[in-house]
Scaffold this motif. Sequence first.
Motif, PDB file in Angstrom:
ATOM      1  N   UNK A  40       0.816  -1.224   0.000  1.00 28.91           N
ATOM      2  CA  UNK A  40       0.000   0.000   0.000  1.00 28.91           C
ATOM      3  C   UNK A  40       0.845   1.267   0.000  1.00 28.91           C
ATOM      4  N   UNK A  41       0.217   2.340  -0.438  1.00 33.65           N
ATOM      5  CA  UNK A  41       0.783   3.668  -0.281  1.00 33.65           C
ATOM      6  C   UNK A  41       0.952   3.945   1.217  1.00 33.65           C
ATOM      7  N   UNK A  42       1.932   4.784   1.592  1.00 38.93           N
ATOM      8  CA  UNK A  42       2.097   5.100   3.011  1.00 38.93           C
ATOM      9  C   UNK A  42       0.812   5.691   3.579  1.00 38.93           C
ATOM     10  N   UNK A  43       0.348   5.147   4.671  1.00 41.37           N
ATOM     11  CA  UNK A  43      -0.853   5.683   5.324  1.00 41.37           C
ATOM     12  C   UNK A  43      -2.162   5.162   4.778  1.00 41.37           C
ATOM     13  N   UNK A  44      -2.134   4.369   3.701  1.00 37.80           N
ATOM     14  CA  UNK A  44      -3.385   3.852   3.134  1.00 37.80           C
ATOM     15  C   UNK A  44      -3.834   2.589   3.859  1.00 37.80           C
ATOM     16  N   UNK A  45      -5.077   2.574   4.297  1.00 35.53           N
ATOM     17  CA  UNK A  45      -5.620   1.390   4.970  1.00 35.53           C
ATOM     18  C   UNK A  45      -6.042   0.307   3.982  1.00 35.53           C
ATOM     19  N   UNK A 100      -6.105  -3.894 -11.586  1.00 34.92           N
ATOM     20  CA  UNK A 100      -6.616  -2.549 -11.861  1.00 34.92           C
ATOM     21  C   UNK A 100      -7.995  -2.416 -11.230  1.00 34.92           C
ATOM     22  N   UNK A 101      -8.401  -1.171 -11.072  1.00 39.10           N
ATOM     23  CA  UNK A 101      -9.752  -0.852 -10.597  1.00 39.10           C
ATOM     24  C   UNK A 101     -10.521  -0.261 -11.785  1.00 39.10           C
ATOM     25  N   UNK A 102     -11.797  -0.602 -11.862  1.00 37.97           N
ATOM     26  CA  UNK A 102     -12.641  -0.048 -12.921  1.00 37.97           C
ATOM     27  C   UNK A 102     -13.740   0.806 -12.277  1.00 37.97           C
ATOM     28  N   UNK A 103     -13.756   2.092 -12.645  1.00 36.86           N
ATOM     29  CA  UNK A 103     -14.770   3.003 -12.125  1.00 36.86           C
ATOM     30  C   UNK A 103     -15.602   3.496 -13.305  1.00 36.86           C
ATOM     31  N   UNK A 104     -16.817   3.078 -13.377  1.00 41.07           N
ATOM     32  CA  UNK A 104     -17.711   3.485 -14.470  1.00 41.07           C
ATOM     33  C   UNK A 104     -17.066   3.313 -15.837  1.00 41.07           C
ATOM     34  N   UNK A 105     -16.368   2.199 -16.005  1.00 43.75           N
ATOM     35  CA  UNK A 105     -15.781   1.913 -17.316  1.00 43.75           C
ATOM     36  C   UNK A 105     -14.356   2.421 -17.494  1.00 43.75           C
ATOM     37  N   UNK A 106     -13.866   3.221 -16.549  1.00 43.79           N
ATOM     38  CA  UNK A 106     -12.482   3.707 -16.633  1.00 43.79           C
ATOM     39  C   UNK A 106     -11.561   2.751 -15.887  1.00 43.79           C
ATOM     40  N   UNK A 107     -10.553   2.217 -16.603  1.00 48.81           N
ATOM     41  CA  UNK A 107      -9.550   1.350 -15.973  1.00 48.81           C
ATOM     42  C   UNK A 107      -8.473   2.238 -15.374  1.00 48.81           C
ATOM     43  N   UNK A 108      -8.398   2.271 -14.044  1.00 52.69           N
ATOM     44  CA  UNK A 108      -7.447   3.165 -13.371  1.00 52.69           C
ATOM     45  C   UNK A 108      -6.698   2.400 -12.281  1.00 52.69           C
ATOM     46  N   UNK A 109      -5.533   2.944 -11.861  1.00 51.36           N
ATOM     47  CA  UNK A 109      -4.853   2.351 -10.713  1.00 51.36           C
ATOM     48  C   UNK A 109      -5.650   2.609  -9.435  1.00 51.36           C
ATOM     49  N   UNK A 110      -5.521   1.717  -8.490  1.00 45.14           N
ATOM     50  CA  UNK A 110      -6.093   1.910  -7.161  1.00 45.14           C
ATOM     51  C   UNK A 110      -5.286   3.000  -6.454  1.00 45.14           C
ATOM     52  N   UNK A 111      -5.935   4.100  -6.029  1.00 48.64           N
ATOM     53  CA  UNK A 111      -5.159   5.149  -5.347  1.00 48.64           C
ATOM     54  C   UNK A 111      -4.554   4.679  -4.024  1.00 48.64           C
ATOM     55  N   UNK A 112      -4.972   3.508  -3.530  1.00 50.35           N
ATOM     56  CA  UNK A 112      -4.432   3.007  -2.264  1.00 50.35           C
ATOM     57  C   UNK A 112      -3.139   2.230  -2.387  1.00 50.35           C
ATOM     58  N   UNK A 113      -2.794   1.774  -3.582  1.00 50.11           N
ATOM     59  CA  UNK A 113      -1.609   0.911  -3.727  1.00 50.11           C
ATOM     60  C   UNK A 113      -0.433   1.672  -4.312  1.00 50.11           C
TER      61      UNK A 113
END
Lengths: 387, 387
Positions: A40-45, A100-113
């Motif tokens: 995870x990113x520092x501080x990400x639960x 990857x994470x998919x948000x409404x059809x957008x393939x994006x990185x998980x902001x937590x990792x």
Amino acid sequence: MNSVHRGLVTLLFAAVVTSGERVSAQADQPVDDWEPASTNQPGSDFPKVNSEGRVMFRIKAPLAKSVSCSFRDGGEFKQDEEGVWTGYTRPLDEGFHYYTINIDGAEVPDPGSKYFFGAMRWGSGVEVPAHDQDSYAVERVPHGQLREVLFYSDSTKATRRAFVYTPPEYEEHPEKRYPVLYLQHGWGENEYGWGAQGHANLIMDNLIAEGKANPFIIVMTYGMTNEVRFGGLSRFSIEPFETVLVDELVPYIDATFRSLTDQPNRAMAGLSMGGMETRLITLRNLDKFSHIGLFSGGSISIDDVENTEGFQASVKLVFVSYGGRELDRGGARRGGDPGKDVEALQQAGVNAVFYASPDTAHEWQSWRRSLREFAPLLFRHQDAPRE
Amino acid sequence: MNSVHRGLVTLLFAAVVTSGERVSAQADQPVDDWEPASTNQPGSDFPKVNSEGRVMFRIKAPLAKSVSCSFRDGGEFKQDEEGVWTGYTRPLDEGFHYYTINIDGAEVPDPGSKYFFGAMRWGSGVEVPAHDQDSYAVERVPHGQLREVLFYSDSTKATRRAFVYTPPEYEEHPEKRYPVLYLQHGWGENEYGWGAQGHANLIMDNLIAEGKANPFIIVMTYGMTNEVRFGGLSRFSIEPFETVLVDELVPYIDATFRSLTDQPNRAMAGLSMGGMETRLITLRNLDKFSHIGLFSGGSISIDDVENTEGFQASVKLVFVSYGGRELDRGGARRGGDPGKDVEALQQAGVNAVFYASPDTAHEWQSWRRSLREFAPLLFRHQDAPRE
């Protein structure tokens, strides 16, 4: 293209689209011992991992209609009243997995990792704790250095990057020279992989501290010189990368580092596509490489030995490994049986070793373990290195 | 906390929420000469940048209701029939800018960009080409190495990471020792920043190749030892980081690298919060540091000189710099006028230099230029280094 090569190409295609799901019965309710992932990113639960190897994701997306992840059977994400989406996977294999994470059809990185390079892009990865994770943990032992170097490549008219691991004692013995292992990543990955995902430096630090491996230099560079696109491996030509590695990088390393420059002190290994590259390059350059490691990347058959002049006299070690699940699923055997290939080499008097990583697939946990098993076998012919 | 310190804290708060928009008239229609940004993922066409310094984003999100970016006045993103959203900013300042994409309320990295650590997380960044970008370009010159090292810190009971730049000639002169600059990142950044965003290694390679700077070692480590949270800088205590840097990292470096270990050959500099750290640590340790660089991170006043025993005899250089827009907007002057502070030092006989980066704000372009201006002034007292 021989049958081993063809089988390997099939395997490499398959590898990119599989992920590390355990093929196991799954409980109805996940065990409630979730902990933030070490990736995870520092501080990400989130993401969190539980003792079953499930991964739980949490994404705040108040206006979204749907959120999901790229793990097969990744679970249905549900939204709470504050717009936070949560979902979890079935149990995954131990080790590192891209996603990857998919948000409404957008393939994006998980902001937590944190982000890792795989599948031709920097994106998310998650670490499921493994029973043997101490082998690549940051321990209180002397640490080597992982050095980013830039070298000019005349064949590609470009300044190229490599990472060079120097063992802990390198700075303390300014007169001593060391053997060199050239270590390659897989398709869609890059020169960061063996350090960031593979923890090659930590694996070596720990092996050396335990007295299990001789100290040596590791060189990791980008192996996609020939611009291999997905689906294009059957048209793979080794020459462009062979030129960069053998004619440009090796001389750069030998001019810059205190390397032992003779054939007995130079090894090459690689994972998946990097194994294919290793096989092709070493068999064509046995005057330069003496130790060969193929991790989930094909094998060397008795035909190869018989068809390659000087093989028996030149090659000090052939190491072939696979994830156990690759063998279970039969993918690794499509172009022949790598374990049987190794047995045939042994019977012919070649120093050949086969390793299967328990309960892991075509993924980094198999390759971390492969390095851990391979490194102690390297350069044993000279426990008192020459100058 | 004196007025300089208080002003600096105010400035640092402000810095995190501003970005690099040019305060200029803007054309109705952007110039149509868009090119993929140099900070993009390999093979990614977007984001693109044009000659005005606008950035255009493109995100495929077929089911999304809204997509936007974190640049103020980032433009309204519009969706086409295939679900692809496009938007562009007004002209931005030259250099590197952090940003995020918002998809239906989810703050995520742009899948098109590489990732950099800022604002306490790995996220997107975009490079707007600068007129002086050759100073940090990869040129065909001898390159130094950027080495990742791990050192044990007893005060924090942790193995910590640092990056160490060694100059191109370091490997060629196994008997030669080099001066050392300790170089710090800003609030919310980490030890990767000066390499990844700052291009400190390339700036040095180019300066050394041009004969403009003496070769020296640069050491970059994580400076948020005291767990400073946003809004907490007014309660900032330097002791935890001072202990790591002065009592643990300096001895590690001097034991591991061929460093010159005397006070005249040790410098410290930093940007923003790292400048504040530099000021506090150097003034308390003038027996160890002789050259001081503060980049957008406060200044040293004549009061500091008078109140610090041995300042005049110990300090070989005070370098203070700001982005020109920071000075224009008055932020840098809240705790006093840094340019006037430098003038006062000069009149008192201190070797003090002030630099303002033209048309840039509290951002990396100001700090890249600051290093480029600072490095040639370092360690000039000994053009024939002692052993």
